[in-house]
Write an enzyme that holds these catalytic residues in place. Structure first.
Site, PDB file in Angstrom:
ATOM      1  N   GLY A 132     -10.760  -2.454   6.704  1.00 20.47           N
ATOM      2  CA  GLY A 132     -11.448  -3.063   6.295  1.00 20.47           C
ATOM      3  C   GLY A 132     -12.793  -1.214   6.482  1.00 20.47           C
TER       4      GLY A 132
ATOM      5  N   TYR B 149       2.067 -15.641   6.477  1.00 22.67           N
ATOM      6  CA  TYR B 149       1.368 -14.844   6.511  1.00 22.67           C
ATOM      7  C   TYR B 149       2.400 -14.204   5.387  1.00 22.67           C
ATOM      8  CZ  TYR B 149      -0.388 -10.541   7.706  1.00 22.67           C
ATOM      9  OH  TYR B 149      -0.591  -9.282   7.642  1.00 22.67           O
TER      10      TYR B 149
ATOM     11  N   THR C 110     -13.575  -6.569   1.103  1.00 21.71           N
ATOM     12  CA  THR C 110     -13.988  -7.421   1.699  1.00 21.71           C
ATOM     13  C   THR C 110     -13.107  -7.389   2.758  1.00 21.71           C
ATOM     14  OG1 THR C 110     -11.312  -8.450   0.976  1.00 21.71           O
ATOM     15  CG2 THR C 110     -13.897  -8.780  -0.357  1.00 21.71           C
TER      16      THR C 110
ATOM     17  N   SER D 171       1.499  -6.094   3.335  1.00 22.58           N
ATOM     18  CA  SER D 171       2.015  -6.051   4.422  1.00 22.58           C
ATOM     19  C   SER D 171       3.328  -5.341   4.572  1.00 22.58           C
ATOM     20  CB  SER D 171       1.543  -6.948   5.510  1.00 22.58           C
ATOM     21  OG  SER D 171       2.341  -7.330   6.751  1.00 22.58           O
TER      22      SER D 171
HETATM   23  N1  LIG Z   1      -3.331  -4.661  11.740  1.00 25.60           N
HETATM   24  C1  LIG Z   1      -2.219  -4.615  11.385  1.00 25.60           C
HETATM   25  O1  LIG Z   1      -1.210  -4.542  12.242  1.00 25.60           O
HETATM   26  C2  LIG Z   1      -1.776  -5.124   9.578  1.00 25.60           C
HETATM   27  C3  LIG Z   1      -0.980  -4.927   9.413  1.00 25.60           C
HETATM   28  C4  LIG Z   1      -0.208  -5.287   7.811  1.00 25.60           C
HETATM   29  C5  LIG Z   1      -1.778  -5.250   7.185  1.00 25.60           C
HETATM   30  N2  LIG Z   1      -2.325  -6.212   7.538  1.00 25.60           N
HETATM   31  C6  LIG Z   1      -3.494  -6.525   6.967  1.00 25.60           C
HETATM   32  O2  LIG Z   1      -4.936  -5.823   6.381  1.00 25.60           O
HETATM   33  C7  LIG Z   1      -6.360  -6.342   6.555  1.00 25.60           C
HETATM   34  C8  LIG Z   1      -6.996  -5.689   8.004  1.00 25.60           C
HETATM   35  O3  LIG Z   1      -6.390  -6.042   8.553  1.00 25.60           O
HETATM   36  P1  LIG Z   1      -7.539  -5.702  10.167  1.00 25.60           P
HETATM   37  O4  LIG Z   1      -5.808  -5.839  11.147  1.00 25.60           O
HETATM   38  O5  LIG Z   1      -8.299  -4.889  10.109  1.00 25.60           O
HETATM   39  O6  LIG Z   1      -7.914  -6.830  10.379  1.00 25.60           O
HETATM   40  P2  LIG Z   1      -9.701  -7.518  11.718  1.00 25.60           P
HETATM   41  O7  LIG Z   1      -9.137  -6.555  11.898  1.00 25.60           O
HETATM   42  O8  LIG Z   1      -8.938  -8.648  12.354  1.00 25.60           O
HETATM   43  O9  LIG Z   1     -10.193  -7.360  10.539  1.00 25.60           O
HETATM   44  C9  LIG Z   1     -10.393  -8.297   9.397  1.00 25.60           C
HETATM   45  C10 LIG Z   1     -11.305  -8.128   8.566  1.00 25.60           C
HETATM   46  O10 LIG Z   1     -11.683  -9.251   7.600  1.00 25.60           O
HETATM   47  C11 LIG Z   1     -13.197  -9.817   7.893  1.00 25.60           C
HETATM   48  N3  LIG Z   1     -13.026 -11.600   7.642  1.00 25.60           N
HETATM   49  C12 LIG Z   1     -11.798 -12.239   8.150  1.00 25.60           C
HETATM   50  N4  LIG Z   1     -11.987 -13.674   7.724  1.00 25.60           N
HETATM   51  C13 LIG Z   1     -12.593 -12.759   6.433  1.00 25.60           C
HETATM   52  C14 LIG Z   1     -12.840 -13.941   5.564  1.00 25.60           C
HETATM   53  N5  LIG Z   1     -12.520 -15.357   5.763  1.00 25.60           N
HETATM   54  N6  LIG Z   1     -14.012 -13.816   4.047  1.00 25.60           N
HETATM   55  C15 LIG Z   1     -14.006 -12.626   4.550  1.00 25.60           C
HETATM   56  N7  LIG Z   1     -13.778 -11.650   5.617  1.00 25.60           N
HETATM   57  C16 LIG Z   1     -12.942 -12.249   6.262  1.00 25.60           C
HETATM   58  C17 LIG Z   1     -13.476  -9.934   9.406  1.00 25.60           C
HETATM   59  O11 LIG Z   1     -14.687 -10.305   9.596  1.00 25.60           O
HETATM   60  P3  LIG Z   1     -14.647 -12.037  10.148  1.00 25.60           P
HETATM   61  O12 LIG Z   1     -13.892 -12.422  11.241  1.00 25.60           O
HETATM   62  O13 LIG Z   1     -16.051 -11.784  10.269  1.00 25.60           O
HETATM   63  O14 LIG Z   1     -15.012 -12.810   8.675  1.00 25.60           O
HETATM   64  C18 LIG Z   1     -12.621  -8.218   9.390  1.00 25.60           C
HETATM   65  O15 LIG Z   1     -13.647  -8.166   8.785  1.00 25.60           O
HETATM   66  C19 LIG Z   1      -5.568  -7.643   6.723  1.00 25.60           C
HETATM   67  O16 LIG Z   1      -5.555  -8.048   5.086  1.00 25.60           O
HETATM   68  C20 LIG Z   1      -4.100  -8.081   6.928  1.00 25.60           C
HETATM   69  O17 LIG Z   1      -3.417  -8.626   6.594  1.00 25.60           O
HETATM   70  C21 LIG Z   1      -3.267  -5.382   8.572  1.00 25.60           C
END
Ligand SMILES: NC(=O)c1ccc[n+]([C@@H]2O[C@H](COP(=O)([O-])OP(=O)(O)OC[C@H]3O[C@@H](n4cnc5c(N)ncnc54)[C@H](OP(=O)(O)O)[C@@H]3O)[C@@H](O)[C@H]2O)c1
Length: 254
Positions: free
Chosen positions: A20, A151, A13, A138
């Site tokens: 992702g 969060y 997802t 996280s």
């Molecule tokens: N980046 C960090 O520093 C970090 C650190 C710790 C944990 N994480 C975790 O890693 C995961 C991914 O984060 P990321 O930084 O890669 O985020 P990202 O670049 O913002 O990507 C998020 C992805 O999720 C999709 N998405 C968001 N809301 C959604 C929904 N309601 N239904 C379906 N798809 C949805 C987005 O596409 P759409 O917007 O088009 O829906 C996008 O494909 C998350 O669980 C986040 O909490 C990230």
């Protein structure tokens, strides 16, 4: 050498950008067919195009259980079953205690909490025994992160889900684990930076702050988190369940 996910099917997802997307790429490189989701159709299509023939995009919002039903209906219609689920999609809305709105709370509970529960629960009928479930948690699950308590609280619950679901699914030999990224260089980090450092140079300020607190002195890359997800998805982690893998440059370890 044999590929680690040869012939397997994975559902990711939130696979159109960030962690992702990098994980989808890594899984495909190791022989998997990957279903990815996202709310924005255009970003999803761009991602699928880049990932190639072994990717299928299914537009949808994980906070809507009917969309999650459509996702698994699409997998079933392709004649596949599922070997790996990566419940990765999440959103983040920053607000210090005292300023948290009901809308922010509902949004994050809907996507980050309810979305994960139904992404996993609704996969179960299609998930092969011996499969792997990976939850994206996280570092904020286990350390203070001012401004993002909701969060972080939800991510602590995600870490907890991995333990209990690993126990509940043990008879089917389905392993459940989480990854806990630290600050990782994705589109999501830019959103967080602008929330925590409103005004000009938000990203630079946030990056400097992270450099100062992360022992390895940098952001992680989405590919580094994807490598941990690959370990958990594959037989390399065959004796690992209920666990969490930090990918955090040491911030929660040292
Ligand atoms: N980046 C960090 O520093 C970090 C650190 C710790 C944990 N994480 C975790 O890693 C995961 C991914 O984060 P990321 O930084 O890669 O985020 P990202 O670049 O913002 O990507 C998020 C992805 O999720 C999709 N998405 C968001 N809301 C959604 C929904 N309601 N239904 C379906 N798809 C949805 C987005 O596409 P759409 O917007 O088009 O829906 C996008 O494909 C998350 O669980 C986040 O909490 C990230």
């Amino acid at each position: 050498m044999a590929l680690l996910l040869e012939g397997r099917t994975a559902v990711i997802t939130g696979g159109s950008t960030g962690i992702g997307f990098a994980t989808a790429k890594r899984f495909i490189d190791e022989g998997a067919h990957v279903f990815i989701t996202g709310r924005r159709q255009a970003e999803l299509e761009t991602a699928v195009k880049e990932l190639g023939d072994n990717a299928t995009g299914v537009q949808g919002d994980v906070s809507d259980p009917e969309d999650v039903d459509r996702l698994y209906a699409a997998v079933a219609a392709s004649g596949r079953r599922v070997d790996v689920v990566f419940a990765n999609a999440a959103i983040l809305e920053a607000a210090p205690l005292g300023e948290i709105t009901e809308e922010q709370l509902d949004d994050q509970l809907g996507v980050d909490f309810k979305g994960v529960v139904f992404t996993v629960q609704k996969a179960l009928p299609l998930l092969n025994d011996g499969g792997s479930i990976i939850l994206n948690a996280s570092t904020t699950a286990a350390r203070a992160a001012d401004g993002i308590s909701v969060y972080g609280g939800i991510k602590a619950a995600i870490r907890s889900f991995a333990r209990t679901w690993a126990s509940e699914l043990r008879d089917r030999k389905i392993r459940v684990n989480s990854v806990s990224p630290g600050a990782t260089d994705t589109p999501g980090i830019a959103v967080l930076a602008s929330m925590l450092f409103p005004g000009p140079n938000a990203e630079e300020q946030f990056e400097n702050y992270q450099r100062s607190i992360v022992p390895m002195g940098r952001y992680g890359t989405p590919e580094e988190v994807a490598n941990a997800a690959l370990f958990l998805a594959s037989d390399l982690s065959s004796f690992t369940t209920g666990a969490d893998i930090p990918v955090d440059g040491g911030i929660n370890q040292i």
